[in-house]
Design an enzyme around this catalytic site. Structure first.
Site, PDB file in Angstrom:
ATOM      1  N   GLU A  32       0.835  -1.132  -0.078  1.00  0.00           N
ATOM      2  CA  GLU A  32      -0.176  -0.195   0.204  1.00  0.00           C
ATOM      3  C   GLU A  32       0.993   1.422  -0.198  1.00  0.00           C
ATOM      4  OE1 GLU A  32      -2.855  -0.668   3.169  1.00  0.00           O
ATOM      5  OE2 GLU A  32      -3.979  -2.095   1.951  1.00  0.00           O
ATOM      6  N   GLU A  43      -1.827  -9.311  -6.655  1.00  0.00           N
ATOM      7  CA  GLU A  43      -1.668  -9.979  -7.924  1.00  0.00           C
ATOM      8  C   GLU A  43      -0.811  -8.996  -8.723  1.00  0.00           C
ATOM      9  OE1 GLU A  43      -4.314  -9.255  -6.000  1.00  0.00           O
ATOM     10  OE2 GLU A  43      -6.015 -10.562  -6.587  1.00  0.00           O
TER      11      GLU A  43
HETATM   12  N1  THU Z   1      -6.252  -6.508  -2.248  1.00  0.00           N
HETATM   13  C1  THU Z   1      -5.367  -7.375  -2.989  1.00  0.00           C
HETATM   14  O1  THU Z   1      -4.206  -7.304  -2.624  1.00  0.00           O
HETATM   15  N2  THU Z   1      -5.757  -8.164  -3.885  1.00  0.00           N
HETATM   16  C2  THU Z   1      -7.117  -8.288  -4.122  1.00  0.00           C
HETATM   17  O2  THU Z   1      -7.630  -9.022  -5.154  1.00  0.00           O
HETATM   18  C3  THU Z   1      -8.311  -7.506  -3.438  1.00  0.00           C
HETATM   19  C4  THU Z   1      -7.679  -6.392  -2.493  1.00  0.00           C
HETATM   20  C5  THU Z   1      -5.552  -5.655  -1.308  1.00  0.00           C
HETATM   21  C6  THU Z   1      -5.805  -4.253  -1.840  1.00  0.00           C
HETATM   22  C7  THU Z   1      -5.250  -3.553  -0.370  1.00  0.00           C
HETATM   23  O3  THU Z   1      -4.261  -3.595   0.010  1.00  0.00           O
HETATM   24  C8  THU Z   1      -6.053  -4.488   0.509  1.00  0.00           C
HETATM   25  O4  THU Z   1      -6.457  -5.625  -0.267  1.00  0.00           O
HETATM   26  C9  THU Z   1      -7.638  -3.919   0.852  1.00  0.00           C
HETATM   27  O5  THU Z   1      -8.325  -3.745  -0.038  1.00  0.00           O
END
Ligand code: THU
Length: 119
Positions: A32, A43
């Site tokens: 993040e 992903e």
């Molecule tokens: N997130 C992912 O890494 N992959 C997904 O397919 C869904 C969401 C992450 C993004 C963010 O850092 C956290 O999950 C909360 O949305």
């Protein structure tokens, strides 16, 4: 990979792992950013790992949250993954593996560009 996630804003660590048709394991975790919209999903890291390891076609993928249960790839990541797996990529869901074509029907992909570009 989950334990490597950098997710101080959501506190929602995500890990992703996939195997290519050539048997190469690729992984990723979410990373993040203080500018929230710039955060990278697990992903995204996985696709970068795929490129770093020489590329290939994804055969099977699982994305998990901290409870160990599968996470459905978000909409943006479905598009990102489509390029490297296509309709035959098997994606793990809470009810078992399903073909990517079921998760992203009528997808836009590279063949649309080659078939319908003006130049
Ligand atoms: N997130 C992912 O890494 N992959 C997904 O397919 C869904 C969401 C992450 C993004 C963010 O850092 C956290 O999950 C909360 O949305």
């Amino acid at each position: 990979m989950l334990e490597l996630a950098y997710c101080p804003y959501s506190n929602f660590p995500v890990g992703a792992a996939a195997i290519t048709t050539q048997g190469v394991l690729v992984t990723g975790c979410n990373v993040e950013n203080a500018s929230y919209g710039l955060g990278l999903c697990a992903e995204c890291g996985l696709v970068s790992d795929l490129a770093r390891k020489g590329g290939g076609t994804l055969a099977a993928l699982v994305v998990v949250a901290s409870d160990g249960e599968p996470v459905a790839p978000c909409g943006r990541c479905r598009q990102l993954l489509w390029e490297h797996g296509g309709q035959t990529l098997q994606i793990m869901t809470k009810s078992g593996p399903i073909a990517f074509a079921t998760l992203l029907p009528d997808a836009f992909g590279p063949e649309d560009l080659t078939a319908r570009s003006t130049s």
